[in-house]
Design an enzyme around this catalytic site. Structure first.
Site, PDB file in Angstrom:
ATOM      1  CG  ASP A  40      -0.272  -0.386   2.516  1.00  0.00           C
ATOM      2  OD1 ASP A  40       0.965  -0.388   2.561  1.00  0.00           O
ATOM      3  OD2 ASP A  40      -0.976  -0.689   3.484  1.00  0.00           O
ATOM      4  CG  HIS A  96      -5.757  -1.939   8.811  1.00  0.00           C
ATOM      5  ND1 HIS A  96      -5.940  -0.666   9.315  1.00  0.00           N
ATOM      6  CD2 HIS A  96      -4.411  -2.117   8.787  1.00  0.00           C
ATOM      7  CE1 HIS A  96      -4.762  -0.123   9.576  1.00  0.00           C
ATOM      8  NE2 HIS A  96      -3.812  -0.980   9.262  1.00  0.00           N
ATOM      9  CD  GLU A 108      -8.675   1.279   7.772  1.00  0.00           C
ATOM     10  OE1 GLU A 108      -8.634   0.363   8.618  1.00  0.00           O
ATOM     11  OE2 GLU A 108      -8.063   2.355   7.902  1.00  0.00           O
ATOM     12  CG  ASN A 115      -8.775  -1.139  12.029  1.00  0.00           C
ATOM     13  OD1 ASN A 115      -7.828  -1.787  11.549  1.00  0.00           O
ATOM     14  ND2 ASN A 115      -9.298  -0.092  11.425  1.00  0.00           N
TER      15      ASN A 115
END
Ligand code: GLP
Length: 239
Positions: free
Chosen positions: A67, A135, A140, A133
């Site tokens: 990413d 990811h 996400e 979280n």
């Protein structure tokens, strides 16, 4: 799923580098998927050490990173391209043209990145960190399981967690370009590292939880060849 338990991030880096080195020894032209974040830094340090001790050459290795922040120039110290050059590529004999990081500036046709990966022969080993979280990459909660490389809106919680790398939270980009969950699942093997207590909840969902887009990492339960390296803190919620 193979789970390797280690004491801390230092040990995780040794184990992960070992697995990557074995891949390169078996296939010097292998295709590696790479990750940013603080977690894999010790892994990269061990790879650099192995190169310096002439235990490995990266001259035929090809890499694809997960990413990049949207809008950041590759020369921006907060960009993931800068991070990769700085933490790994500048210190080994990899050909820089064999290293790929999604462009944060040219994001009009993200699926081209998947085509490039496919053309190269597909990812042999994908290294992953883990978001607090759940990811992976920048996928996400709520990301579709069949997603390919795409532009993502960063979760406010991710912006808050990643603000530590920026001078102020207002400077954290609100969007990124990321391999999708399907891109990641297409890799032949996955190596995820998670260390620290703030990853314990995500690790519990990854290993024992229901497979749900609310915890994107849970999709890895469906991959046939996953190795997970966790330290004691990250494994603290496992039964
Ligand atoms: C970022 C990256 C992820 C990474 C995660 C965890 O959001 N996009 O690829 O896994 O952070 O980062 P850290 O290793 O610093 O905890």
């Amino acid at each position: 799923m193979k789970i390797i338990k280690v004491k801390n991030n230092q040990e995780a880096g040794i184990q992960a580098a070992q697995i990557i080195l074995e891949k390169i020894h078996a296939n010097p032209g292998c295709i590696l998927g790479l990750a940013t974040g603080s977690t894999p830094i010790t892994t990269y340090q061990n790879l650099i050490k192995a190169y310096e001790h002439k235990q490995v050459s990266f001259k035929d290795v090809i890499t694809f990173n997960l990413d990049e922040y949207k809008g950041l120039n590759p020369t921006n110290p907060q960009s993931y391209r800068f991070f990769m050059n700085n933490e790994l590529f500048d210190h080994i004999d990899i050909k820089i043209e064999n290293t790929h990081v999604p462009s944060g500036l040219h994001t009009q046709n993200p699926a081209l990145y998947d085509q490039k990966i496919h053309k190269a022969g597909g990812i042999d080993l994908q290294l992953l960190g883990l978001g607090v979280n759940g990811h992976i990459g920048f996928n996400e909660p709520g990301t579709a399981f069949d997603s390919l490389t795409h532009v993502v809106d960063l979760d406010p919680s991710t912006i808050a967690v990643n603000a530590r790398f920026f001078d102020s939270i207002d400077l954290v980009p609100t969007q990124a370009i990321s391999m999708g969950l399907k891109t990641i699942m297409n890799a032949k093997q996955i190596l995820l590292i998670a260390t620290g207590a703030n990853k314990a909840e995500a690790i519990a969902h990854l290993i024992n939880g229901e497979i749900t887009p609310n915890w994107p990492c849970s999709i890895l339960q469906q991959h046939p060849n996953v190795v997970i390296i966790i330290d004691e803190a990250a494994g603290s919620l496992l039964k």
